[in-house]
Design a protein around this motif. Structure first.
Motif, mmCIF file in Angstrom:
data_model
loop_
_atom_site.group_PDB
_atom_site.id
_atom_site.type_symbol
_atom_site.label_atom_id
_atom_site.label_comp_id
_atom_site.label_asym_id
_atom_site.label_seq_id
_atom_site.Cartn_x
_atom_site.Cartn_y
_atom_site.Cartn_z
ATOM 1 N N ARG A 124 0.835 -1.202 0.000
ATOM 2 C CA ARG A 124 0.000 0.000 0.000
ATOM 3 C C ARG A 124 0.869 1.250 0.000
ATOM 4 O O ARG A 124 1.790 1.380 0.820
ATOM 5 C CB ARG A 124 -0.924 0.002 1.219
ATOM 6 C CG ARG A 124 -1.996 -1.062 1.165
ATOM 7 C CD ARG A 124 -2.770 -1.142 2.464
ATOM 8 N NE ARG A 124 -3.373 0.138 2.831
ATOM 9 C CZ ARG A 124 -3.998 0.361 3.992
ATOM 10 N NH1 ARG A 124 -4.063 -0.619 4.889
ATOM 11 N NH2 ARG A 124 -4.524 1.532 4.252
ATOM 12 N N THR A 125 0.598 2.126 -0.932
ATOM 13 C CA THR A 125 1.249 3.428 -0.931
ATOM 14 C C THR A 125 0.356 4.411 -0.171
ATOM 15 O O THR A 125 -0.867 4.311 -0.225
ATOM 16 C CB THR A 125 1.489 3.942 -2.352
ATOM 17 O OG1 THR A 125 0.234 4.055 -3.027
ATOM 18 C CG2 THR A 125 2.392 2.997 -3.132
ATOM 19 N N VAL A 126 0.971 5.338 0.534
ATOM 20 C CA VAL A 126 0.212 6.317 1.309
ATOM 21 C C VAL A 126 0.608 7.712 0.844
ATOM 22 O O VAL A 126 1.704 8.191 1.147
ATOM 23 C CB VAL A 126 0.472 6.156 2.821
ATOM 24 C CG1 VAL A 126 -0.339 7.197 3.598
ATOM 25 C CG2 VAL A 126 0.098 4.751 3.280
ATOM 26 N N VAL A 127 -0.265 8.334 0.079
ATOM 27 C CA VAL A 127 -0.054 9.705 -0.387
ATOM 28 C C VAL A 127 -0.781 10.631 0.585
ATOM 29 O O VAL A 127 -2.010 10.613 0.675
ATOM 30 C CB VAL A 127 -0.572 9.899 -1.817
ATOM 31 C CG1 VAL A 127 -0.404 11.357 -2.247
ATOM 32 C CG2 VAL A 127 0.151 8.967 -2.782
ATOM 33 N N HIS A 128 -0.026 11.419 1.313
ATOM 34 C CA HIS A 128 -0.630 12.318 2.291
ATOM 35 C C HIS A 128 -1.458 13.404 1.614
ATOM 36 O O HIS A 128 -2.590 13.682 2.024
ATOM 37 C CB HIS A 128 0.456 12.960 3.155
ATOM 38 C CG HIS A 128 -0.071 13.930 4.176
ATOM 39 N ND1 HIS A 128 -0.535 13.528 5.402
ATOM 40 C CD2 HIS A 128 -0.219 15.290 4.137
ATOM 41 C CE1 HIS A 128 -0.935 14.596 6.085
ATOM 42 N NE2 HIS A 128 -0.759 15.674 5.344
ATOM 43 N N GLN A 129 -0.900 14.001 0.566
ATOM 44 C CA GLN A 129 -1.587 15.109 -0.099
ATOM 45 C C GLN A 129 -0.919 15.398 -1.433
ATOM 46 O O GLN A 129 0.300 15.250 -1.574
ATOM 47 C CB GLN A 129 -1.536 16.369 0.781
ATOM 48 C CG GLN A 129 -2.382 17.530 0.306
ATOM 49 C CD GLN A 129 -2.363 18.698 1.285
ATOM 50 O OE1 GLN A 129 -1.605 18.714 2.254
ATOM 51 N NE2 GLN A 129 -3.209 19.676 1.047
ATOM 52 N N LEU A 130 -1.724 15.796 -2.398
ATOM 53 C CA LEU A 130 -1.217 16.314 -3.667
ATOM 54 C C LEU A 130 -1.239 17.836 -3.602
ATOM 55 O O LEU A 130 -2.261 18.429 -3.256
ATOM 56 C CB LEU A 130 -2.084 15.840 -4.838
ATOM 57 C CG LEU A 130 -2.169 14.335 -5.093
ATOM 58 C CD1 LEU A 130 -3.180 14.053 -6.192
ATOM 59 C CD2 LEU A 130 -0.810 13.776 -5.477
ATOM 60 N N LEU A 131 -0.106 18.460 -3.927
ATOM 61 C CA LEU A 131 -0.007 19.919 -3.935
ATOM 62 C C LEU A 131 0.615 20.377 -5.247
ATOM 63 O O LEU A 131 1.488 19.684 -5.789
ATOM 64 C CB LEU A 131 0.861 20.420 -2.778
ATOM 65 C CG LEU A 131 0.288 20.328 -1.366
ATOM 66 C CD1 LEU A 131 1.353 20.725 -0.341
ATOM 67 C CD2 LEU A 131 -0.940 21.225 -1.224
ATOM 68 N N PRO A 132 0.212 21.533 -5.757
ATOM 69 C CA PRO A 132 0.875 22.057 -6.959
ATOM 70 C C PRO A 132 2.354 22.326 -6.698
ATOM 71 O O PRO A 132 2.751 22.643 -5.567
ATOM 72 C CB PRO A 132 0.121 23.369 -7.237
ATOM 73 C CG PRO A 132 -1.171 23.245 -6.501
ATOM 74 C CD PRO A 132 -0.884 22.397 -5.299
#
Length: 320
Positions: A288-296
């Protein structure tokens, strides 16, 4: 193209968005139009200025891994790479950009069902975690402590230790909420940052994988079993005290070992083989990958503020 560079070392506000000419690949290189850029602990350490003596200077562009589409190739590169989605290692910098130039040997094709964000969350972290456990001579049934487990590197180490048959997988982290999430990923015991607490936690560990280092590193030698091995794979908490080995010598009869680990000591062929297996495992849902947040990309300052504040669980990913 847009890029994010270090204007001044220290705080996140020292980062600046700059304009650079669009690069062109030289012989043996490819140009990648980036879709996702991993923000890692090493980027925070470089920005802090702690590694200035290692040749990093103002103007340095952070970022060690990107994912995107090959949009141009240099002389001698197979043109079949054009238009393909790839993950790429950019080294100790050069990734906070809209277009990245890397050697063709540094790219890895992405499975169709793996997102670019997941790729930069797994591509380096999973591989390093795999070889760090191997470097520690981890064997099924042994107990493992992951110090600083809430980042992408720690999360992958927890999962791989659990998948590898660890008798126990303990973690240090900063909150009960994070501890609960780490349990979902394979942790069996949750400790505080000092390594205390944890109901029924083992009294000692056969393997400690340390991502933090810093002033408290020596205190964790006391948590090693006889013949225990500690492997440092990060310094997000700063360098340890110069005399940290004194704690080991004080427990001489326990035959403990301490080592550092860098993926630079692993052959490219071995790294590629492990990365391919892990990408496939992620597509199958086994990792499982855990992406906390996508930001520009332009909000790289905010990304590093969140990291410095200890708000990130997993990895922040920048998107151009």
């Amino acid at each position: 193209m847009k890029a994010v560079a270090i204007r001044t070392f220290g705080r996140p506000e020292g980062l600046a968005v700059i304009d650079l000419p669009s690069p062109a690949p030289a012989g043996g290189q490819v140009l990648i139009t980036t879709e996702a850029i991993g923000v890692g602990g090493v980027d925070a350490v470089i920005l802090s200025g702690a590694l200035a003596d290692y040749g990093f200077e103002e103007g340095h562009i952070l970022g060690s891994e990107v994912a995107g589409t090959v949009s141009a190739v240099g002389e001698g590169v197979d043109t079949s790479w054009l238009g393909r989605r790839v993950w790429a290692f950019t080294g100790m910098g050069g990734g906070y950009v809209e277009q990245a130039v890397v050697p063709v040997e540094a790219i890895h094709p992405l499975p169709a069902d793996l997102s670019a964000a997941d790729a930069v969350t797994l591509g380096s972290s999973g591989m390093v975690a795999h070889f760090a456990l191997a470097h520690a001579r981890f064997a099924p049934g042994e107990s493992v402590l992951v110090r600083g487990a809430a980042g992408s590197l720690g999360i992958m180490t927890v999962q791989l230790a659990a998948r590898g048959g660890a008798g126990a997988v303990a973690v240090t982290t900063s909150s009960a909420e994070r501890g609960a999430r780490l349990r979902e990923l394979g942790a069996t015991h949750v400790l505080d940052r000092a390594g205390a607490g944890g109901e029924d936690a083992p009294a000692g560990y056969d393997v400690i994988i340390d991502i933090v280092a810093g002033a408290d590193l020596p205190s964790f030698f006391a948590k090693l079993n006889p013949n225990g091995r500690m492997v440092a794979i990060g310094v997000v908490g700063g360098l340890p005290p110069a005399d940290f080995g004194g704690e080991m010598l004080a427990a001489f009869r326990k035959s403990m070992s301490f080592a550092t680990f860098s993926a630079d000591t692993v052959s490219e062929a071995d790294r590629r083989a492990v990365r391919a297996e892990q990408f496939a495992a992620a597509v199958r849902g086994e990792l499982r990958t855990v992406v906390h947040q996508l930001l520009p990309l332009e909000q790289a300052v905010l990304a590093h503020r969140k990291m410095d504040a200890g708000e990130v669980f997993g990895r922040i990913v920048l998107t151009p």
